[in-house]
Design a protein around this motif. Sequence first.
Motif, PDB file in Angstrom:
ATOM      1  N   VAL A 253     -14.463  17.409  -4.631  1.00 34.87           N
ATOM      2  CA  VAL A 253     -13.948  18.666  -5.196  1.00 34.87           C
ATOM      3  C   VAL A 253     -14.566  18.923  -6.562  1.00 34.87           C
ATOM      4  CG1 VAL A 253     -11.866  19.802  -6.082  1.00 34.87           C
ATOM      5  CG2 VAL A 253     -11.806  18.625  -3.871  1.00 34.87           C
ATOM      6  N   LYS A 254     -14.683  17.874  -7.364  1.00 33.45           N
ATOM      7  CA  LYS A 254     -15.275  18.033  -8.703  1.00 33.45           C
ATOM      8  C   LYS A 254     -16.725  18.487  -8.615  1.00 33.45           C
ATOM      9  CE  LYS A 254     -12.427  14.917 -11.501  1.00 33.45           C
ATOM     10  NZ  LYS A 254     -12.377  13.649 -12.268  1.00 33.45           N
ATOM     11  N   LYS A 255     -17.393  18.154  -7.504  1.00 35.39           N
ATOM     12  CA  LYS A 255     -18.788  18.574  -7.320  1.00 35.39           C
ATOM     13  C   LYS A 255     -18.891  19.959  -6.696  1.00 35.39           C
ATOM     14  CE  LYS A 255     -20.741  13.912  -6.960  1.00 35.39           C
ATOM     15  NZ  LYS A 255     -21.369  12.898  -6.076  1.00 35.39           N
ATOM     16  N   GLY A 256     -17.743  20.621  -6.527  1.00 39.60           N
ATOM     17  CA  GLY A 256     -17.756  22.006  -6.056  1.00 39.60           C
ATOM     18  C   GLY A 256     -17.713  22.182  -4.559  1.00 39.60           C
ATOM     19  N   LYS A 260     -10.811  20.852   2.678  1.00 39.87           N
ATOM     20  CA  LYS A 260      -9.451  20.355   2.775  1.00 39.87           C
ATOM     21  C   LYS A 260      -9.476  19.094   3.633  1.00 39.87           C
ATOM     22  CE  LYS A 260      -6.438  24.360   2.078  1.00 39.87           C
ATOM     23  NZ  LYS A 260      -5.355  25.197   2.680  1.00 39.87           N
ATOM     24  N   TRP A 261      -8.741  18.089   3.175  1.00 41.00           N
ATOM     25  CA  TRP A 261      -8.701  16.807   3.883  1.00 41.00           C
ATOM     26  C   TRP A 261      -7.269  16.593   4.359  1.00 41.00           C
ATOM     27  CZ3 TRP A 261     -12.085  12.246   1.901  1.00 41.00           C
ATOM     28  CH2 TRP A 261     -12.005  11.163   2.787  1.00 41.00           C
ATOM     29  N   PHE A 262      -7.090  16.509   5.679  1.00 42.40           N
ATOM     30  CA  PHE A 262      -5.772  16.330   6.281  1.00 42.40           C
ATOM     31  C   PHE A 262      -5.643  14.917   6.833  1.00 42.40           C
ATOM     32  CE2 PHE A 262      -6.604  20.859   6.449  1.00 42.40           C
ATOM     33  CZ  PHE A 262      -5.377  21.433   6.110  1.00 42.40           C
ATOM     34  N   VAL A 263      -4.421  14.381   6.765  1.00 41.59           N
ATOM     35  CA  VAL A 263      -4.126  13.062   7.338  1.00 41.59           C
ATOM     36  C   VAL A 263      -2.939  13.187   8.280  1.00 41.59           C
ATOM     37  CG1 VAL A 263      -3.401  10.695   6.872  1.00 41.59           C
ATOM     38  CG2 VAL A 263      -4.989  11.839   5.301  1.00 41.59           C
ATOM     39  N   ILE A 264      -3.128  12.741   9.520  1.00 38.90           N
ATOM     40  CA  ILE A 264      -2.035  12.672  10.493  1.00 38.90           C
ATOM     41  C   ILE A 264      -1.530  11.238  10.522  1.00 38.90           C
ATOM     42  CG2 ILE A 264      -1.436  12.797  12.942  1.00 38.90           C
ATOM     43  CD1 ILE A 264      -3.423  15.072  13.228  1.00 38.90           C
ATOM     44  N   LYS A 280      -4.056  13.399  -9.228  1.00 35.89           N
ATOM     45  CA  LYS A 280      -5.428  13.915  -9.166  1.00 35.89           C
ATOM     46  C   LYS A 280      -5.462  15.444  -9.024  1.00 35.89           C
ATOM     47  CE  LYS A 280      -7.254   9.716  -8.916  1.00 35.89           C
ATOM     48  NZ  LYS A 280      -8.117   9.163  -9.975  1.00 35.89           N
ATOM     49  N   LYS A 281      -4.260  16.068  -8.967  1.00 30.49           N
ATOM     50  CA  LYS A 281      -4.147  17.533  -8.794  1.00 30.49           C
ATOM     51  C   LYS A 281      -4.870  18.016  -7.529  1.00 30.49           C
ATOM     52  CE  LYS A 281      -3.505  18.671 -13.700  1.00 30.49           C
ATOM     53  NZ  LYS A 281      -3.276  17.279 -14.167  1.00 30.49           N
ATOM     54  N   LEU A 282      -4.623  17.296  -6.441  1.00 30.44           N
ATOM     55  CA  LEU A 282      -5.305  17.592  -5.177  1.00 30.44           C
ATOM     56  C   LEU A 282      -4.356  18.149  -4.119  1.00 30.44           C
ATOM     57  CD1 LEU A 282      -7.604  14.426  -4.846  1.00 30.44           C
ATOM     58  CD2 LEU A 282      -8.340  16.759  -5.385  1.00 30.44           C
ATOM     59  N   TYR A 361     -20.533  14.162   1.844  1.00 29.72           N
ATOM     60  CA  TYR A 361     -21.464  15.138   1.244  1.00 29.72           C
ATOM     61  C   TYR A 361     -22.709  15.278   2.114  1.00 29.72           C
ATOM     62  CZ  TYR A 361     -24.181  17.555  -2.335  1.00 29.72           C
ATOM     63  OH  TYR A 361     -24.939  18.479  -3.032  1.00 29.72           O
ATOM     64  N   GLN A 362     -23.182  14.139   2.617  1.00 30.09           N
ATOM     65  CA  GLN A 362     -24.381  14.144   3.469  1.00 30.09           C
ATOM     66  C   GLN A 362     -24.157  14.964   4.737  1.00 30.09           C
ATOM     67  OE1 GLN A 362     -25.626  10.194   4.587  1.00 30.09           O
ATOM     68  NE2 GLN A 362     -27.691  10.834   5.152  1.00 30.09           N
ATOM     69  N   LEU A 363     -22.994  14.795   5.380  1.00 30.46           N
ATOM     70  CA  LEU A 363     -22.730  15.533   6.617  1.00 30.46           C
ATOM     71  C   LEU A 363     -22.463  17.017   6.349  1.00 30.46           C
ATOM     72  CD1 LEU A 363     -20.594  13.131   8.843  1.00 30.46           C
ATOM     73  CD2 LEU A 363     -23.012  13.659   8.985  1.00 30.46           C
ATOM     74  N   ILE A 364     -21.896  17.340   5.189  1.00 29.53           N
ATOM     75  CA  ILE A 364     -21.670  18.749   4.843  1.00 29.53           C
ATOM     76  C   ILE A 364     -22.992  19.474   4.610  1.00 29.53           C
ATOM     77  CG2 ILE A 364     -20.760  20.307   3.050  1.00 29.53           C
ATOM     78  CD1 ILE A 364     -18.394  18.394   2.732  1.00 29.53           C
ATOM     79  N   HIS A 365     -23.927  18.790   3.959  1.00 26.90           N
ATOM     80  CA  HIS A 365     -25.150  19.454   3.507  1.00 26.90           C
ATOM     81  C   HIS A 365     -26.389  19.105   4.323  1.00 26.90           C
ATOM     82  CE1 HIS A 365     -23.120  21.111  -0.024  1.00 26.90           C
ATOM     83  NE2 HIS A 365     -22.508  19.945  -0.143  1.00 26.90           N
TER      84      HIS A 365
END
Length: 395
Positions: A253-256, A260-264, A280-282, A361-365
């Motif tokens: 998040v800090k890297k922009g 959203k990260w969900f946990v079941i 962490k204000k997340l 990050y690698q999979l996003i970009h």
Amino acid sequence: MKKNLLFIIPSLSAGGGEKSLINLLSQIDYDLYNVDIFLLNHNGLFMEFIPPQVNVLPLPDNYKLFSLSLLKSIYKFLGSKNYKLAINRILYTICIRLNKSVGTNEQYGWKYLSRSLADLAKVYDVSIGFLEKTSIYFCVDRVTAHKKIGWIHNDYDKLESNIAFDEKYFKKLHEILTVSEECATVLKSRFPDQRNKINVIYNIVSPSVINKLSNQMNDVFIRNQGQKIILSVGRLHHQKGFEMAINACEELVKKGNNLKWFVIGEGEERSNLEKLIAQKKLQNHFILLGLKANPYPYIKQCDIYVQTSKFEGKSIALDEAKILCKPIIITNYSTAKDQIKNNINGLIVEMDPSSIAAGIYQLIHNPILKDSLISNLSIENLGTEKEINKLYQLL
């Protein structure tokens, strides 16, 4: 003539071992077997999925009283003049509170807990303690069966158990099953005298069932334009490493990164994780969804599946994510390579927040890598329904 089988497990609340048993029960040929199940807790997410052919044994009255809070339990036992169980309930609590090792609590507590559990009257052809520790101890101490099987669903070394305690029980089993080759190797090294009893039966997963259930709900996630959805499934427990996931989320998040990260899942770590998320204000980025009876639409609709475990046996949730062709990231725990080939059908990253964040990050970009993982998963043969035949051979 039908054989009589007994499965023993503490509960059918959320968990990989619990789901594994439900999957196995759904595959059994009930024309060949009568099946009973003994549970120490009749509440749980998966209770409704027990096949109708399975007979759930009633809880013993003494155990119902033993499982109450300490004061209520003692009051009830004293009221019925059952002084021995009142004393055992006190000793059980002292044992658990004085023992500093979570790994051995269940072992040492069994001496007192077991006294509230009478021997089962029925004689079985095969009795199966389906989880490590209590299930196996009950199978050995409280069941009469021609064959007794213990089933270990984790890396034994990570359970922090007293080996000498388990050795006494393993000697009385006819077979010891586990869920991966790595888990079997660990067991054989810790229990060399029992190595000939140790066999592997993989958790049963059915692609046809999972794909069908994954289409039951639409739009389970509300996302902003361009937002990536990350999902993890697992008990809220130290084993699953969700504190690392929260710290990795903060980095991203800090890297922009718009995510959203969900946990079941649910568990004893919820309050600690909620505090860390708030710190962490997340709150808008890392969301604990709780238990979901059908997690498959959530898996199907996420962009990346991440598992931050510190140890595993063989993860069912991971198999399910593979069946639904999700790009997967897992931490490098001891059995990770049993399920993921790095850069082929998923990414294996080091067990720290920065490495987890870097993998995401690698999979996003890097859409080429992401598409390659999906493509490779789509051609894998991931169904394990035939594992039931291995069990039939043992029976």
